[in-house]
Motif scaffolding. Structure first.
Motif, mmCIF file in Angstrom:
data_model
loop_
_atom_site.group_PDB
_atom_site.id
_atom_site.type_symbol
_atom_site.label_atom_id
_atom_site.label_comp_id
_atom_site.label_asym_id
_atom_site.label_seq_id
_atom_site.Cartn_x
_atom_site.Cartn_y
_atom_site.Cartn_z
ATOM 1 N N PHE A 133 14.205 -18.878 9.588
ATOM 2 C CA PHE A 133 12.835 -19.391 9.677
ATOM 3 C C PHE A 133 12.590 -20.116 11.003
ATOM 4 C CE2 PHE A 133 12.863 -19.150 4.899
ATOM 5 C CZ PHE A 133 11.948 -18.101 4.840
ATOM 6 N N THR A 134 13.623 -20.696 11.574
ATOM 7 C CA THR A 134 13.482 -21.278 12.912
ATOM 8 C C THR A 134 13.145 -20.191 13.929
ATOM 9 O OG1 THR A 134 15.050 -23.063 12.413
ATOM 10 C CG2 THR A 134 14.647 -22.568 14.735
ATOM 11 N N ILE A 135 13.840 -19.062 13.838
ATOM 12 C CA ILE A 135 13.568 -17.941 14.743
ATOM 13 C C ILE A 135 12.168 -17.381 14.495
ATOM 14 C CG2 ILE A 135 14.244 -15.578 15.336
ATOM 15 C CD1 ILE A 135 17.138 -16.405 14.704
ATOM 16 N N ALA A 136 11.807 -17.214 13.213
ATOM 17 C CA ALA A 136 10.487 -16.665 12.884
ATOM 18 C C ALA A 136 9.366 -17.556 13.409
ATOM 19 C CB ALA A 136 10.358 -16.497 11.366
ATOM 20 N N LEU A 137 9.532 -18.885 13.248
ATOM 21 C CA LEU A 137 8.515 -19.815 13.725
ATOM 22 C C LEU A 137 8.450 -19.806 15.247
ATOM 23 C CD1 LEU A 137 6.425 -22.003 13.102
ATOM 24 C CD2 LEU A 137 8.294 -23.680 13.077
ATOM 25 N N LEU A 156 9.219 -17.325 17.269
ATOM 26 C CA LEU A 156 8.574 -16.071 17.688
ATOM 27 C C LEU A 156 7.063 -16.120 17.460
ATOM 28 C CD1 LEU A 156 11.154 -13.409 16.401
ATOM 29 C CD2 LEU A 156 10.746 -14.138 18.765
ATOM 30 N N THR A 157 6.652 -16.768 16.380
ATOM 31 C CA THR A 157 5.216 -16.928 16.123
ATOM 32 C C THR A 157 4.560 -17.743 17.229
ATOM 33 O OG1 THR A 157 5.547 -16.818 13.728
ATOM 34 C CG2 THR A 157 3.489 -17.802 14.500
ATOM 35 N N PHE A 158 5.190 -18.847 17.616
ATOM 36 C CA PHE A 158 4.652 -19.673 18.696
ATOM 37 C C PHE A 158 4.629 -18.899 20.020
ATOM 38 C CE2 PHE A 158 6.001 -23.756 16.350
ATOM 39 C CZ PHE A 158 4.720 -23.942 15.861
ATOM 40 N N ILE A 159 5.683 -18.137 20.293
ATOM 41 C CA ILE A 159 5.732 -17.352 21.532
ATOM 42 C C ILE A 159 4.599 -16.330 21.562
ATOM 43 C CG2 ILE A 159 7.068 -15.621 22.813
ATOM 44 C CD1 ILE A 159 9.594 -17.125 21.936
ATOM 45 N N GLY A 160 4.420 -15.604 20.449
ATOM 46 C CA GLY A 160 3.342 -14.618 20.378
ATOM 47 C C GLY A 160 1.977 -15.261 20.482
ATOM 48 N N TRP A 161 1.796 -16.390 19.798
ATOM 49 C CA TRP A 161 0.524 -17.119 19.836
ATOM 50 C C TRP A 161 0.201 -17.544 21.257
ATOM 51 C CZ3 TRP A 161 -0.371 -21.941 16.166
ATOM 52 C CH2 TRP A 161 -1.663 -22.430 16.350
ATOM 53 N N TYR A 162 1.174 -18.150 21.939
ATOM 54 C CA TYR A 162 0.923 -18.624 23.301
ATOM 55 C C TYR A 162 0.704 -17.459 24.264
ATOM 56 C CZ TYR A 162 1.191 -21.393 27.539
ATOM 57 O OH TYR A 162 0.888 -21.996 28.736
ATOM 58 N N ALA A 163 1.435 -16.375 24.083
ATOM 59 C CA ALA A 163 1.294 -15.219 24.970
ATOM 60 C C ALA A 163 -0.108 -14.627 24.898
ATOM 61 C CB ALA A 163 2.337 -14.158 24.613
ATOM 62 N N VAL A 164 -0.692 -14.667 23.711
ATOM 63 C CA VAL A 164 -2.021 -14.080 23.520
ATOM 64 C C VAL A 164 -3.136 -15.068 23.851
ATOM 65 C CG1 VAL A 164 -3.616 -13.132 21.794
ATOM 66 C CG2 VAL A 164 -1.212 -12.441 21.782
ATOM 67 N N GLU A 165 -2.982 -16.317 23.426
ATOM 68 C CA GLU A 165 -4.067 -17.290 23.531
ATOM 69 C C GLU A 165 -3.883 -18.331 24.631
ATOM 70 O OE1 GLU A 165 -6.771 -16.972 22.006
ATOM 71 O OE2 GLU A 165 -6.275 -15.513 20.449
ATOM 72 N N ARG A 166 -2.671 -18.445 25.197
ATOM 73 C CA ARG A 166 -2.368 -19.405 26.264
ATOM 74 C C ARG A 166 -2.483 -20.861 25.826
ATOM 75 N NH1 ARG A 166 0.771 -16.644 28.676
ATOM 76 N NH2 ARG A 166 0.798 -18.256 30.314
ATOM 77 N N THR A 167 -2.425 -21.112 24.544
ATOM 78 C CA THR A 167 -2.436 -22.483 24.024
ATOM 79 C C THR A 167 -1.928 -22.468 22.592
ATOM 80 O OG1 THR A 167 -3.786 -24.421 23.499
ATOM 81 C CG2 THR A 167 -4.839 -22.273 23.256
ATOM 82 N N PHE A 186 -2.807 -16.798 13.646
ATOM 83 C CA PHE A 186 -1.572 -17.359 14.191
ATOM 84 C C PHE A 186 -1.288 -18.726 13.568
ATOM 85 C CE2 PHE A 186 -1.996 -14.465 17.970
ATOM 86 C CZ PHE A 186 -0.735 -13.919 17.899
ATOM 87 N N TYR A 187 -2.322 -19.525 13.424
ATOM 88 C CA TYR A 187 -2.191 -20.874 12.884
ATOM 89 C C TYR A 187 -1.611 -20.848 11.471
ATOM 90 C CZ TYR A 187 -3.761 -25.400 10.996
ATOM 91 O OH TYR A 187 -3.826 -26.627 10.385
ATOM 92 N N TRP A 188 -2.179 -20.039 10.585
ATOM 93 C CA TRP A 188 -1.718 -20.015 9.203
ATOM 94 C C TRP A 188 -0.340 -19.380 9.074
ATOM 95 C CZ3 TRP A 188 -3.538 -23.204 5.877
ATOM 96 C CH2 TRP A 188 -4.864 -23.634 5.952
ATOM 97 N N LEU A 189 -0.029 -18.407 9.928
ATOM 98 C CA LEU A 189 1.314 -17.844 9.920
ATOM 99 C C LEU A 189 2.337 -18.906 10.310
ATOM 100 C CD1 LEU A 189 3.095 -15.346 9.558
ATOM 101 C CD2 LEU A 189 2.719 -14.821 11.984
ATOM 102 N N ALA A 222 8.288 -23.016 4.861
ATOM 103 C CA ALA A 222 9.531 -22.358 4.459
ATOM 104 C C ALA A 222 10.727 -22.989 5.175
ATOM 105 C CB ALA A 222 9.449 -20.864 4.758
ATOM 106 N N LEU A 223 10.569 -23.255 6.471
ATOM 107 C CA LEU A 223 11.643 -23.877 7.244
ATOM 108 C C LEU A 223 11.917 -25.288 6.762
ATOM 109 C CD1 LEU A 223 13.622 -24.070 9.601
ATOM 110 C CD2 LEU A 223 11.687 -24.643 11.097
ATOM 111 N N GLY A 224 10.858 -26.060 6.539
ATOM 112 C CA GLY A 224 11.032 -27.424 6.072
ATOM 113 C C GLY A 224 11.742 -27.494 4.734
ATOM 114 N N THR A 225 11.423 -26.553 3.835
ATOM 115 C CA THR A 225 12.105 -26.485 2.542
ATOM 116 C C THR A 225 13.591 -26.223 2.730
ATOM 117 O OG1 THR A 225 10.108 -25.662 1.453
ATOM 118 C CG2 THR A 225 12.198 -25.301 0.320
#
Length: 264
Positions: A111-115, A117-128, A142-145, A152-155
């Motif tokens: 879940f650390t990797i998944a999160l 990658l989500t941040f990387i994809g979000w920033y790559a597309v939206e630049r923030t 992106f936000y809800w993902l 899941a990671l926190g659990t």
């Protein structure tokens, strides 16, 4: 925070709430209830993890459809989605660990990797990664993902430290409360990046809330206070509803003042 010129998307109303004391209060309440409600539905009602996961995932999808239909922040739709995604995020980790036998160490890394990658994809597309600019459907997706993966990671992290490392619920909760306090100090006193500080605190409130929920609901022989999952869940649900009602009234008053100011 990344600086960029305003576009039409950036001028639209934000779809998520302003981060203030009420935000963190209800977020902590939501994640605490997510832990106890997931246990109650799966164990006390006898639905089992699989059936509970399917039912709650369907309810979450319906709530997110309603949330995505809004074009600005609406307290009750937003926080309903947060409570439900807290429950589902808990169930995802519990299913992997209890049903499929995946070790907590593995789920934590996954879940650390998944999160990430989500941040990387979000920033790559939206630049923030700022939550103050969730103004389009793509940004909100992106936000809800990211929110789902934080739960899941926190659990996984909370269970890993409390159960595998055998620190217990109270010690684990105190540990995460201390880390969050350090993050807050770094932001308010040392000028730490606001986006990084927010997301780190957001992730860590999940295991903090889970520890509080387990401490209150679990039997004394397991290190809890024995209030049970149903009473603990109802208590936090009642407080959540009260806070959301307050936030709705306050938000409407602020919106009305803003509209009157613009009209004048």
């Amino acid at each position: 925070m990344t600086q960029f010129s305003l576009t039409d998307a950036d001028r639209r109303p934000n779809r998520v709430p302003f981060v203030n004391v009420e935000f963190w209060l209800i977020k902590l309440l939501a994640v605490t209830m997510g832990e106890t409600a997931a246990d109650y539905l799966a164990v006390n009602l006898g639905l089992g993890l699989t059936a509970t996961s399917l039912i709650m995932s369907a309810v979450l999808v319906a709530a997110l459809v309603l949330q995505f239909a809004q074009r600005r922040y609406v307290p009750w739709t937003y926080w309903t989605a947060v409570v439900l995604i807290s429950i589902v995020g808990t169930l995802v980790t519990d299913n992997l660990v209890d049903t499929f036998g995946v070790p907590l160490e593995v789920t934590t890394i996954a879940f650390t990797i998944a999160l990430t990658l989500t941040f990387i994809g979000w920033y790559a597309v939206e630049r923030t990664l700022s939550i103050h600019s969730i103004t389009t459907t793509r940004r909100e997706a992106f936000y809800w993902l990211a929110i789902l993966f934080t739960f899941a990671l926190g659990t996984a992290v909370g269970d890993l430290i409390a159960e595998v490392f055998a620190l217990g619920y109270l010690t684990t909760g105190a540990l995460f409360a201390g880390i969050i306090a350090i993050i807050a100090l770094a932001y308010f006193q040392l000028g730490a990046n606001s986006v990084a500080a927010f997301w780190l605190a957001y992730i860590l409130t999940r295991p903090l809330g889970a520890s509080i929920g387990d401490l209150l609901s679990q039997p004394a022989e397991y290190g809890g206070l024995g209030f049970g999952t149903i009473y603990t869940s109802l208590l936090f649900l009642g407080v959540i509803v009260a806070v959301v009602i307050y936030m709705t009234i306050d938000y409407r008053a602020e919106s009305q003042l803003e509209e009157e100011s613009q009209a004048g």
